[in-house]
Design a protein around this motif. Structure first.
Motif, mmCIF file in Angstrom:
data_model
loop_
_atom_site.group_PDB
_atom_site.id
_atom_site.type_symbol
_atom_site.label_atom_id
_atom_site.label_comp_id
_atom_site.label_asym_id
_atom_site.label_seq_id
_atom_site.Cartn_x
_atom_site.Cartn_y
_atom_site.Cartn_z
ATOM 1 N N PHE A 176 0.821 -1.045 -0.077
ATOM 2 C CA PHE A 176 0.008 0.064 -0.022
ATOM 3 C C PHE A 176 0.825 1.127 -0.101
ATOM 4 O O PHE A 176 0.577 2.181 -0.858
ATOM 5 C CB PHE A 176 -0.958 0.053 1.352
ATOM 6 C CG PHE A 176 -1.977 1.193 1.603
ATOM 7 C CD1 PHE A 176 -3.159 0.967 0.383
ATOM 8 C CD2 PHE A 176 -2.011 2.277 2.175
ATOM 9 C CE1 PHE A 176 -3.771 2.033 0.689
ATOM 10 C CE2 PHE A 176 -2.697 3.258 2.389
ATOM 11 C CZ PHE A 176 -3.806 3.321 1.511
ATOM 12 N N TYR A 177 1.685 1.416 0.961
ATOM 13 C CA TYR A 177 2.585 2.563 1.084
ATOM 14 C C TYR A 177 3.693 2.360 -0.220
ATOM 15 O O TYR A 177 3.958 3.388 -0.712
ATOM 16 C CB TYR A 177 3.531 2.451 2.376
ATOM 17 C CG TYR A 177 2.669 2.834 3.350
ATOM 18 C CD1 TYR A 177 1.624 3.361 3.598
ATOM 19 C CD2 TYR A 177 3.323 2.525 4.877
ATOM 20 C CE1 TYR A 177 0.801 3.778 4.614
ATOM 21 C CE2 TYR A 177 2.543 3.163 5.957
ATOM 22 C CZ TYR A 177 1.490 3.713 5.880
ATOM 23 O OH TYR A 177 0.898 3.990 7.085
ATOM 24 N N GLY A 178 4.020 1.308 -0.660
ATOM 25 C CA GLY A 178 5.074 1.173 -1.745
ATOM 26 C C GLY A 178 4.572 2.001 -3.083
ATOM 27 O O GLY A 178 5.064 2.370 -3.761
ATOM 28 N N GLY A 179 3.285 1.559 -3.182
ATOM 29 C CA GLY A 179 2.485 2.154 -4.349
ATOM 30 C C GLY A 179 2.470 3.367 -4.240
ATOM 31 O O GLY A 179 2.037 4.089 -5.412
ATOM 32 N N LEU A 180 2.072 4.067 -2.979
ATOM 33 C CA LEU A 180 1.643 5.411 -2.989
ATOM 34 C C LEU A 180 3.150 6.408 -3.046
ATOM 35 O O LEU A 180 2.995 7.399 -3.198
ATOM 36 C CB LEU A 180 0.859 5.709 -1.591
ATOM 37 C CG LEU A 180 -0.633 5.095 -1.462
ATOM 38 C CD1 LEU A 180 -0.868 5.460 -0.226
ATOM 39 C CD2 LEU A 180 -1.616 5.873 -2.546
ATOM 40 N N GLY A 181 4.143 5.820 -2.628
ATOM 41 C CA GLY A 181 5.251 6.587 -2.458
ATOM 42 C C GLY A 181 5.990 6.982 -3.793
ATOM 43 O O GLY A 181 5.668 6.625 -4.876
#
Length: 401
Positions: A18-23
């Motif tokens: 989730f965070y990796g895709g948003l970052g």
């Protein structure tokens, strides 16, 4: 309980996706690694002394430390074998040890989305260790482990206070401490990766909430269905708000963010409210968290992935609502909330616990970052930030097609 434990474990990789895709595409591995490293480090801490500090004594028996932390009697699982049955339950204590460990793993990982691109990996490792010991462990014991707040009557079904409020406000303070990103806000680098992360979080949340009953009964089923209902209503409500404000477009990111807001907000109340109430909580969760994010933007707080607005405010708002709409008919172990005819005692206890959690988590986070910075730099240099943390700190890059 083994299944619920497995589901909660899956949430940490889900959070990483989730965070990796948003970052930012130059920092995908760094933000994902911050979640994955908690799987290893937290397990070591939990085995050596963390579980013992949370669940080895009670304030009623006078076997803990002033109702705030327990003792070291169960350090290294001392006195516990594979045959040791959890007191009052029908499963081994090993399972309870593992289930609670998964909560400890994901809680500090939530904070990382706030300061993405800006914090050195070494300082994060120190922060993870100290924050768990001095923030997470005390609140686990005080609310779930027979500590002073539980003895007083504070309720938190699956972590609105213990997990989301503490992590959300720690994230906000950490954001303010490290300052804004030099390159400013960025667009998500991989929305399908965010979708995978959301799916894993949503799936894992059934174990997070339903498993917290530590049994299989009507309350377990209520928590399970309330989790899905709240997330669904919140996702659609967020989508509709976004569609009619701002860019006037329904976005996939908005839909997924709304779902996570609904999941976070129902968490403290999942086993205490009716399904109809869970629908309302989901709608209100989207409204409150959406405008919390808008307020954050207005204040120019660079909480990159909206940890405070979604998790922090979701946990706080859900806990407040629980004090208002908790149902004795759903869970006979509690009194009705204020709006269902109960007195104000439960509501007052929840508000007091929330204030304590917010103040302590915020203050400790600020002081800890200052202390860590004296020994190793917390914030990366402008040069490293612009080049990307993946290659500078880990010598690797994520190849995004």
């Amino acid at each position: 309980m083994v299944l619920a434990t497995s589901l909660v474990m899956l949430m940490t990789p889900g959070l990483a996706f989730f965070y990796g895709g948003l970052g930012n595409k130059k920092n995908i591995l760094n933000i994902m690694m911050q979640s994955f490293v908690s799987l290893g480090l937290t397990t070591i801490l939990w085995f050596t002394f963390g579980y013992s500090l949370c669940f080895s004594g009670t304030v009623a028996e006078g076997t803990d430390f002033f109702g705030i932390l327990e003792n070291f009697d169960k350090a290294f699982l001392n006195g516990i074998t594979h045959d040791t049955i959890m007191p009052g339950k029908a499963f081994p204590e090993y399972v309870f040890f593992a289930y609670q460990m998964m909560f400890a793993i994901i809680t500090p990982s939530l904070i990382t989305g706030a300061f993405i691109n800006r914090v050195t990996f070494k300082s994060y490792v120190f922060f993870l260790i100290f924050w768990q010991i001095f923030v997470y462990y005390p609140f686990v014991h005080m609310i779930w482990g027979g500590g002073i707040l539980q003895e007083w009557g504070v309720l938190d079904f699956a972590g609105g206070i213990v997990v989301h409020a503490t992590a959300g406000f720690a994230a906000l303070v950490a954001t303010i401490y490290v300052g804004k990103r030099k390159e400013g806000a960025h667009k998500p680098n991989n929305i399908p990766l965010v979708a995978i992360g959301t799916a894993l979080l949503w799936f894992g949340w059934y174990g997070f909430n339903a498993g917290s009953e530590l049994d299989m009964n009507g309350i377990t089923v209520s928590a399970f269905i309330n989790t899905d209902v709240s997330a669904s209503f919140a996702a659609i409500t967020w989508l509709l708000i976004e569609w009619n404000t701002g860019a006037k477009k329904p976005t996939f990111i908005g839909l997924m963010t709304g779902a996570v807001a609904g999941l976070a907000t129902i968490t403290p109340a999942a086993g205490y409210v009716t399904v109809g109430t869970a629908c309302i909580i989901g709608i209100l969760a989207a409204v409150v968290c959406y405008f919390a994010v808008e307020f954050k933007n207005y204040m120019k707080w660079d909480d990159a992935l909206d940890v405070w607005g979604v998790h922090g405010m979701g946990g706080v708002f859900g806990t407040i609502l629980m004090g208002l709409v908790a149902s004795h008919a759903i869970n006979p172990s509690i009194q009705d909330g204020v709006l269902l005819g109960g007195d104000w005692s439960l509501f007052g206890e929840e508000i007091t616990a929330l204030i304590l959690a917010i103040v302590w988590a915020s203050a400790f986070t600020w002081v800890t970052l200052i202390i860590i910075n004296r020994f190793t730099k917390v914030k990366v240099s402008e040069e490293v930030e612009r080049a990307g943390l993946d290659i500078h700190m880990h010598g690797e890059i994520a190849r995004v097609i």
